[in-house]
Scaffold this motif. Structure first.
Motif, PDB file in Angstrom:
ATOM      1  N   VAL A   1      13.299   3.550  -4.156  1.00 36.00           N
ATOM      2  CA  VAL A   1      11.854   3.372  -3.628  1.00 36.00           C
ATOM      3  C   VAL A   1      11.783   2.473  -2.647  1.00 36.00           C
ATOM      4  O   VAL A   1      11.032   2.505  -1.641  1.00 36.00           O
ATOM      5  CB  VAL A   1      10.784   3.113  -4.997  1.00 36.00           C
ATOM      6  CG1 VAL A   1       9.451   2.933  -4.476  1.00 36.00           C
ATOM      7  CG2 VAL A   1      10.959   4.344  -5.774  1.00 36.00           C
ATOM      8  N   ILE A   2      12.272   1.326  -2.658  1.00 32.89           N
ATOM      9  CA  ILE A   2      12.508   0.203  -1.453  1.00 32.89           C
ATOM     10  C   ILE A   2      13.903   0.050  -1.270  1.00 32.89           C
ATOM     11  O   ILE A   2      14.762  -0.051  -2.074  1.00 32.89           O
ATOM     12  CB  ILE A   2      11.803  -0.976  -2.220  1.00 32.89           C
ATOM     13  CG1 ILE A   2      11.667  -2.303  -1.020  1.00 32.89           C
ATOM     14  CG2 ILE A   2      12.445  -1.498  -3.494  1.00 32.89           C
ATOM     15  CD1 ILE A   2      10.928  -1.471   0.106  1.00 32.89           C
ATOM     16  N   ASN A   3      14.120   0.159   0.039  1.00 36.93           N
ATOM     17  CA  ASN A   3      15.579  -0.257   0.588  1.00 36.93           C
ATOM     18  C   ASN A   3      15.426  -1.141   1.502  1.00 36.93           C
ATOM     19  O   ASN A   3      14.496  -0.868   2.552  1.00 36.93           O
ATOM     20  CB  ASN A   3      16.318   1.155   1.184  1.00 36.93           C
ATOM     21  CG  ASN A   3      16.112   2.150   0.104  1.00 36.93           C
ATOM     22  OD1 ASN A   3      16.818   2.578  -0.762  1.00 36.93           O
ATOM     23  ND2 ASN A   3      14.973   3.151   0.022  1.00 36.93           N
ATOM     24  N   VAL A   4      16.369  -1.983   1.928  1.00 39.82           N
ATOM     25  CA  VAL A   4      16.108  -3.118   2.903  1.00 39.82           C
ATOM     26  C   VAL A   4      17.563  -3.123   3.596  1.00 39.82           C
ATOM     27  O   VAL A   4      18.442  -3.405   3.035  1.00 39.82           O
ATOM     28  CB  VAL A   4      16.026  -4.501   2.201  1.00 39.82           C
ATOM     29  CG1 VAL A   4      15.724  -5.566   3.216  1.00 39.82           C
ATOM     30  CG2 VAL A   4      14.610  -4.445   1.656  1.00 39.82           C
ATOM     31  N   VAL A   5      17.494  -2.984   4.964  1.00 40.47           N
ATOM     32  CA  VAL A   5      18.437  -2.687   5.537  1.00 40.47           C
ATOM     33  C   VAL A   5      18.091  -3.373   6.955  1.00 40.47           C
ATOM     34  O   VAL A   5      17.556  -2.921   7.884  1.00 40.47           O
ATOM     35  CB  VAL A   5      18.803  -1.309   6.080  1.00 40.47           C
ATOM     36  CG1 VAL A   5      20.179  -1.050   6.649  1.00 40.47           C
ATOM     37  CG2 VAL A   5      18.849  -0.522   4.733  1.00 40.47           C
TER      38      VAL A   5
ATOM     39  N   PRO B   1       0.772  -1.461   0.059  1.00 43.92           N
ATOM     40  CA  PRO B   1       0.104  -0.012  -0.214  1.00 43.92           C
ATOM     41  C   PRO B   1       0.998   1.344  -0.047  1.00 43.92           C
ATOM     42  O   PRO B   1       0.511   2.463  -0.755  1.00 43.92           O
ATOM     43  CB  PRO B   1      -0.798   0.037   1.363  1.00 43.92           C
ATOM     44  CG  PRO B   1       0.028  -1.060   2.244  1.00 43.92           C
ATOM     45  CD  PRO B   1       0.575  -2.012   1.408  1.00 43.92           C
ATOM     46  N   ALA B   2       1.939   1.143   0.791  1.00 40.64           N
ATOM     47  CA  ALA B   2       2.755   2.381   0.672  1.00 40.64           C
ATOM     48  C   ALA B   2       3.370   2.762  -0.798  1.00 40.64           C
ATOM     49  O   ALA B   2       3.256   4.008  -1.290  1.00 40.64           O
ATOM     50  CB  ALA B   2       3.909   2.299   1.542  1.00 40.64           C
ATOM     51  N   LEU B   3       3.951   1.715  -1.593  1.00 37.18           N
ATOM     52  CA  LEU B   3       4.058   2.009  -2.882  1.00 37.18           C
ATOM     53  C   LEU B   3       3.111   2.414  -3.887  1.00 37.18           C
ATOM     54  O   LEU B   3       3.058   3.393  -4.662  1.00 37.18           O
ATOM     55  CB  LEU B   3       4.842   0.744  -3.325  1.00 37.18           C
ATOM     56  CG  LEU B   3       6.077   0.189  -2.812  1.00 37.18           C
ATOM     57  CD1 LEU B   3       6.652  -0.733  -3.764  1.00 37.18           C
ATOM     58  CD2 LEU B   3       7.083   1.326  -2.675  1.00 37.18           C
ATOM     59  N   ALA B   4       1.780   1.869  -3.557  1.00 38.04           N
ATOM     60  CA  ALA B   4       0.707   2.056  -4.268  1.00 38.04           C
ATOM     61  C   ALA B   4       0.282   3.672  -4.048  1.00 38.04           C
ATOM     62  O   ALA B   4      -0.213   4.440  -4.936  1.00 38.04           O
ATOM     63  CB  ALA B   4      -0.455   1.025  -3.909  1.00 38.04           C
TER      64      ALA B   4
END
Length: 482
Positions: free
Chosen positions: A200-204, A164-167
């Motif tokens: 747009v998407i970061n994974v840490v 939903p955040a990306l949408a």
């Protein structure tokens, strides 16, 4: 070994700033099965900067919703294709039974597809007219989202936030849990392959310190968190100090209310089976089963029989139903509650021990507690393990009172031969989700979240999208609003 040596930041695999490592330990073998770098605050700063740049200057928030939808649809397809691969990783890092891991993935790809469909028709602009006065009420992405997910369903609960955040047009910094970080790297790969723009998407992944740094970072606009109520209170305080948007999906101690006209043995057998999913490590688990006193013995027999025959063992075995708990500390916690149950006057009718023949791994037998009352801590507090308590009641009104007498309010169910009677009871129970003669509502179409200490805000459904949108009013000449 399933090792990762870099974070996913700004659309690329990025070397860590520090030298710390998170070891991923198999709950079934107690052996290290993978390693990932442990984020420092400097790493988190880089991730937030990438997300900030992508939101402030990148194409994603400025795309037409239909174009974002096309990317989300591709992500949904890729995640469906990768379900077996991701499920296998979940078995290794969190110990869920292989028979259940694909089921946990069943609300990952479909969530992205649902939000793709929704934003194709969602009214991001709403005209308002009153005489010669006019305005546009617009729904704008909230900004950079800090998404923090727990170890018990890391990809599912990430998808419930990220999709939903990306949408909505937001950008995201996702912090996976230290116990089960590997699977969300696969999520990042799928989103990148689907065409999600850089940053747009970061994974840490990281621990508590870097998580708190992310929450308080001035570059993040909203925090979306799933986890314990204690951690949620801390996050809410930090966000309150900064007037930062926050949604929290927290703990639960949900009640299943079995009415006197129900097929008690069948219903209770099903509830025990549901309560053993993911070794009971489910926030919406209905671990309080409320039974009419006149039918208590019947219910207890059914519960004990089902729990006793539930297969515990190696999560890689397709016949296993209950795998290990995620960590030794979690098994210790569950064992302490089982001991507390007897101290408080409860009776362990089955389970309550470490299963014989499994010397390695953090296992506990499916456990049924009889003679439980709503005054007991084991009935009031979230255990997060394969432990179910049976509580007797004498009237419908008392059942409702017991169900509502809880600091939580996340899930629940009512079971009866009379659907209308069940709905009337369900309407009286103060909980975020409740079903009548069903185990689950039609997700992802409906919102999920809790009352009281089970959290604030909702995930899934239209409400899940609206949680990542800010409302803005633009006064305009009337002809522009027609």
């Amino acid at each position: 070994m399933m090792n990762r040596s870099a974070f996913f930041i700004g659309g690329a695999w990025t070397e860590p700033a520090g030298t710390g490592v998170l070891q991923v330990v198999s709950p079934s073998t107690e052996q290290v099965v993978g390693e990932v770098p442990e984020a420092t605050t400097a790493d988190m700063d880089r991730a937030v900067a990438a997300a900030r740049e992508a939101f402030d200057h990148g194409p994603w928030p400025r795309m037409a919703p239909t174009d974002r939808a096309d990317v989300l649809d591709r992500a949904a397809d890729l995640l469906r294709e990768r379900t077996p691969e991701i499920a296998a990783v979940l078995v290794e890092e969190m110990g869920i039974a292989i028979s259940q891991a694909p089921q946990q993935m069943s609300l990952v790809g479909p969530v992205f597809a649902y939000y793709a469909d929704l934003i194709r028709t969602f009214a991001f602009d709403r005209p308002v007219l009153r005489g010669d006065l006019a305005a546009l009420v617009t729904s704008e992405p909230v900004g950079v989202v800090a998404a923090i997910v727990p170890w018990n369903a890391p990809v599912t609960l990430a998808a419930w936030k990220v999709a939903p955040a990306l949408a909505a047009g937001c950008t995201v910094v996702l912090k996976p849990p230290p116990e089960s970080p590997l699977s969300n790297f696969l999520l990042a790969e799928a989103l990148h392959e689907a065409g999600v723009p850089d940053g747009v998407i970061n994974v840490v992944p990281g621990g508590r310190e870097t998580g708190e740094h992310l929450v308080t970072h001035p570059g993040t606009d909203k925090v979306a968190f799933t986890g314990s109520t204690g951690a949620g209170k801390r996050i809410m305080n930090l966000c309150g100090d900064r007037i930062k948007r926050v949604s929290l999906e927290l703990g639960g101690k949900s009640a299943a209310v079995v009415l006197d006209d129900a097929d008690v043995a069948t219903v209770v057998t099903g509830l025990i089976a549901q309560g053993m999913h993911n070794s009971g490590q489910v926030c919406g688990m209905q671990s309080r089963i409320l039974i009419p006193r006149a039918r208590y013995a019947e219910a207890l027999d059914a519960a004990a029989a089902k729990a006793a025959q539930t297969r515990v063992g190696d999560p890689h075995d397709p016949e296993t139903v209950v795998g290990p708990l995620v960590a030794e500390r979690q098994r210790d916690r569950v064992e302490s509650y089982i001991a507390l149950a007897t101290d408080e006057g409860g009776r362990i009718v089955t389970g309550g021990r470490r299963p014989p023949g499994l010397p390695q791994g953090w296992y506990i037998e499916p456990t049924v507690v009889a003679d439980a009352t709503n005054r007991m801590r084991v009935v009031r507090e979230e255990i997060f393990g394969p432990v179910v308590c049976l509580v007797a009641y004498d009237s419908d009104d008392e059942a409702v009172t017991i169900a509502n007498d809880s600091p939580y309010g996340l899930s629940g169910s009512v079971w009866t031969a009379d659907d209308a009677r069940g709905l009337a009871i369900a309407r009286r129970i103060r909980t975020g989700s409740i079903t009548v003669n069903r185990n689950y509502p039609p997700m992802p179409l409906t919102p999920f979240g809790g009352f009281r200490e089970s959290g604030i805000g909702r995930e899934l459904g239209v409400e899940g999208l609206e949680g990542y949108l800010e409302k803005r009013t633009i006064g305009v000449p009337a002809e522009l609003a027609r």
